[in-house]
Every structure is written in structure tokens, then in C-alpha cells.
Design a protein around this motif. Structure first.
Motif, PDB file in Angstrom:
ATOM      1  N   ASN A  44       0.823  -1.202   0.000  1.00 31.82           N
ATOM      2  CA  ASN A  44       0.000   0.000   0.000  1.00 31.82           C
ATOM      3  C   ASN A  44       0.861   1.257   0.000  1.00 31.82           C
ATOM      4  N   SER A  45       0.262   2.368  -0.367  1.00 30.73           N
ATOM      5  CA  SER A  45       1.008   3.610  -0.509  1.00 30.73           C
ATOM      6  C   SER A  45       1.466   4.187   0.828  1.00 30.73           C
ATOM      7  N   ASP A  46       0.917   3.693   1.949  1.00 31.24           N
ATOM      8  CA  ASP A  46       1.355   4.190   3.258  1.00 31.24           C
ATOM      9  C   ASP A  46       2.424   3.290   3.872  1.00 31.24           C
ATOM     10  N   PHE A  47       3.071   2.473   3.022  1.00 32.80           N
ATOM     11  CA  PHE A  47       4.168   1.581   3.423  1.00 32.80           C
ATOM     12  C   PHE A  47       3.686   0.430   4.302  1.00 32.80           C
ATOM     13  N   THR A  48       2.402   0.140   4.308  1.00 29.05           N
ATOM     14  CA  THR A  48       1.893  -1.042   4.972  1.00 29.05           C
ATOM     15  C   THR A  48       1.671  -2.133   3.937  1.00 29.05           C
ATOM     16  N   TRP A  49       1.392  -3.343   4.397  1.00 31.31           N
ATOM     17  CA  TRP A  49       1.117  -4.447   3.491  1.00 31.31           C
ATOM     18  C   TRP A  49       0.062  -5.326   4.123  1.00 31.31           C
ATOM     19  N   GLU A  50      -0.566  -6.149   3.307  1.00 32.48           N
ATOM     20  CA  GLU A  50      -1.556  -7.083   3.802  1.00 32.48           C
ATOM     21  C   GLU A  50      -1.637  -8.268   2.857  1.00 32.48           C
ATOM     22  N   TYR A  51      -2.011  -9.410   3.417  1.00 34.58           N
ATOM     23  CA  TYR A  51      -2.202 -10.593   2.599  1.00 34.58           C
ATOM     24  C   TYR A  51      -3.456 -10.434   1.741  1.00 34.58           C
ATOM     25  N   VAL A  52      -3.397 -10.922   0.510  1.00 35.62           N
ATOM     26  CA  VAL A  52      -4.570 -10.978  -0.350  1.00 35.62           C
ATOM     27  C   VAL A  52      -4.670 -12.390  -0.902  1.00 35.62           C
ATOM     28  N   PHE A  53      -5.861 -12.732  -1.378  1.00 40.01           N
ATOM     29  CA  PHE A  53      -6.099 -14.078  -1.871  1.00 40.01           C
ATOM     30  C   PHE A  53      -6.566 -13.995  -3.310  1.00 40.01           C
ATOM     31  N   LEU A  54      -5.890 -14.701  -4.198  1.00 42.99           N
ATOM     32  CA  LEU A  54      -6.165 -14.646  -5.632  1.00 42.99           C
ATOM     33  C   LEU A  54      -7.154 -15.730  -6.017  1.00 42.99           C
ATOM     34  N   THR A  55      -8.232 -15.318  -6.636  1.00 39.70           N
ATOM     35  CA  THR A  55      -9.294 -16.245  -7.032  1.00 39.70           C
ATOM     36  C   THR A  55      -9.544 -16.126  -8.524  1.00 39.70           C
ATOM     37  N   MET A 120     -10.277 -18.247   5.471  1.00 38.13           N
ATOM     38  CA  MET A 120     -10.439 -19.189   6.573  1.00 38.13           C
ATOM     39  C   MET A 120      -9.482 -20.372   6.435  1.00 38.13           C
ATOM     40  N   ASP A 121      -9.218 -20.777   5.185  1.00 38.10           N
ATOM     41  CA  ASP A 121      -8.282 -21.885   4.953  1.00 38.10           C
ATOM     42  C   ASP A 121      -6.839 -21.484   5.241  1.00 38.10           C
ATOM     43  N   HIS A 122      -6.563 -20.173   5.253  1.00 36.92           N
ATOM     44  CA  HIS A 122      -5.207 -19.680   5.519  1.00 36.92           C
ATOM     45  C   HIS A 122      -5.230 -18.731   6.711  1.00 36.92           C
ATOM     46  N   ALA A 123      -5.976 -19.098   7.732  1.00 34.13           N
ATOM     47  CA  ALA A 123      -6.179 -18.216   8.891  1.00 34.13           C
ATOM     48  C   ALA A 123      -4.874 -17.866   9.596  1.00 34.13           C
ATOM     49  N   ASN A 124      -3.894 -18.753   9.533  1.00 29.43           N
ATOM     50  CA  ASN A 124      -2.628 -18.478  10.203  1.00 29.43           C
ATOM     51  C   ASN A 124      -1.912 -17.260   9.622  1.00 29.43           C
TER      52      ASN A 124
END
Length: 235
Positions: A44-55, A120-124
Motif C-alpha cells: 500500500n502507498s502508506d508503506f503497509t502491506w496485507e495478505y490478499v487471496f487470488l481467485t 479461513m483456509d489460511h487463517a494463520n
């Protein structure tokens, strides 16, 4: 890994001015990065990141071609000529379908106040978050005699900043994936003017237990959650 992600984000800000990968992140998303473990994160533009899931999304054109292949395959008989004819008819749509580039949707773990099945399958993967060089990871849970849920977290930092407050948003989800509750609390709070209580570069520390009320223990056996650092203060 988080230092590398931050470096990628800085580089992407200068080199990539790509459109957003999801409508609700249109102003924030800079790039998608695939990590060595196969997970995909959005910078992200604020230098944060997050997991996303590709479908993969199936288009109407692909569905029509698939139905054509199935219909033609079912019309084949045991005679040699008819089998050959059916094979020729079937092969062409298959080749054309293979040339169609798959549509990939990059979505966050929560859609409409419910956790997606993939999340939910990748909750960890969702039990940790990072921002500004600091990482917060879920450690364990406990229940007291009042029925309150207690959450413990581990914090680490590779930042040059000395953090005195880290505010964490915690969203808890039932085993069905439905959102139960969202709480915001200081997962780290140093003592004013006591430097040894600051979260410094290279340190790993445990939080105090954060107590949350209103959670049914029977509905939270899978420990589904998302974490997000919403505010940070440093000295």
C-alpha cells in the motif's frame, strides 16, 4: 521479510503507478508481491502491506466454450469416423480456451463482514500484521472466570524509531466466518520517559493480555481473526 517488503514498497512507489487491484483499495494499492512461501501480499502507498487471496474468475465466454466442448464430447460414438470428427470439433474450442488469459481477483480476507472461505483456509497468515518496521503476531488465547477472552501478542521491530504506543485493531470471527466483534486497544504502551520500556530496533517483546468481553467460547474454537495496526507513536 518485513524489511524486504518495506523496501519493495518504497521502490514500487517510485517505479509503479499501477491501477488498484481491487475497487475498495483503489487509492492505496501499489503492487502485488508473491513471497518465497507462495503467499501474495499487497503493498500500500502508506508503506503497509496485507495478505490478499487470488481467485480465478470464470467468464461467460469461457463457460460457453466449456459447455460446447462437453456437448460435442458427449455426441461421439464408437465408430472410427465419428470419433475422429468429434475429436476435431472438440480440439479447436479447447485450444481457443487455452489462449484466454485467466481473470484473477485480488480480494482481502473479509467481504461483507464475513471472512472468505479462502481466508479461513489460511487463517494463520492473518494472525500477524506489520507497519513502520514493527510486527505484531498473535501468540495465544485464554479465558478467565468471568468469561472474558484474553489475547496475547508478540511484538518485534526492525525500525530506527523507538515506539511508545502501538494501537491494534482486532476483528474476531465466529467459526462460520461471520464477524463477531472488532476491538481497538494499545497492544504496546511504554512508560512515559522510561526509555527501557520503548520498543526498539532488534527487540522482541510480549504484550500484556488484552481482555475482550462478549465472545462466545463455543463459537471461537478456530480462533479466526484479522489484525491491523491503526496508530503508532514514537520518540
Amino acid at each position: 521479510m518485513y524489511k524486504a517488503l518495506q523496501s519493495c514498497a518504497i521502490t514500487a512507489l517510485f517505479l509503479l503507478m499501477a491501477p488498484a487491484f481491487a475497487a475498495d483499495k483503489a487509492d492505496d494499492a501499489v503492487a502485488l508481491i508473491t513471497l518465497e512461501n507462495g503467499a501474495t501480499v499487497r503493498l500500500n502507498s502508506d508503506f503497509t502491506w496485507e495478505y490478499v487471496f487470488l481467485t480465478p474468475a470464470v467468464t461467460e465466454d469461457q463457460t460457453a466454450k466449456s459447455e460446447t466442448v462437453e456437448t460435442q464430447a458427449n455426441t461421439a460414438t464408437n465408430t472410427e469416423n465419428q470419433i475422429q470428427t468429434a475429436t476435431e470439433q472438440v480440439s479447436q474450442p479447447v485450444v481457443q480456451a487455452a489462449k484466454v488469459q485467466p481473470v484473477v481477483i485480488a480480494s482481502g480476507p473479509v467481504v461483507g463482514n464475513a471472512m472468505t472461505a479462502t481466508a479461513m483456509d489460511h487463517a494463520n497468515l492473518l494472525r500477524s500484521t506489520a507497519k513502520g518496521g514493527a510486527k505484531v503476531s498473535y501468540l495465544r488465547s485464554q479465558w478467565d472466570n468471568k468469561g472474558r477472552l484474553g489475547l496475547d501478542f508478540e511484538l518485534s521491530s526492525n525500525s530506527e524509531e523507538n515506539y511508545v504506543i502501538i494501537e491494534l485493531e482486532i476483528s474476531l470471527f465466529a467459526d462460520s466466518g461471520e464477524l463477531i466483534k472488532t476491538e481497538t486497544a494499545n497492544v504496546w504502551q511504554a512508560i512515559f520517559r522510561v526509555p527501557e520500556t520503548y520498543l526498539r530496533k532488534g527487540q522482541t517483546r510480549n504484550s500484556e493480555t488484552l481482555w475482550i468481553e462478549g465472545i462466545d467460547k463455543a463459537q471461537w474454537s478456530k480462533e479466526l481473526m484479522t489484525l491491523k495496526i491503526v496508530d503508532m507513536s514514537s520518540r
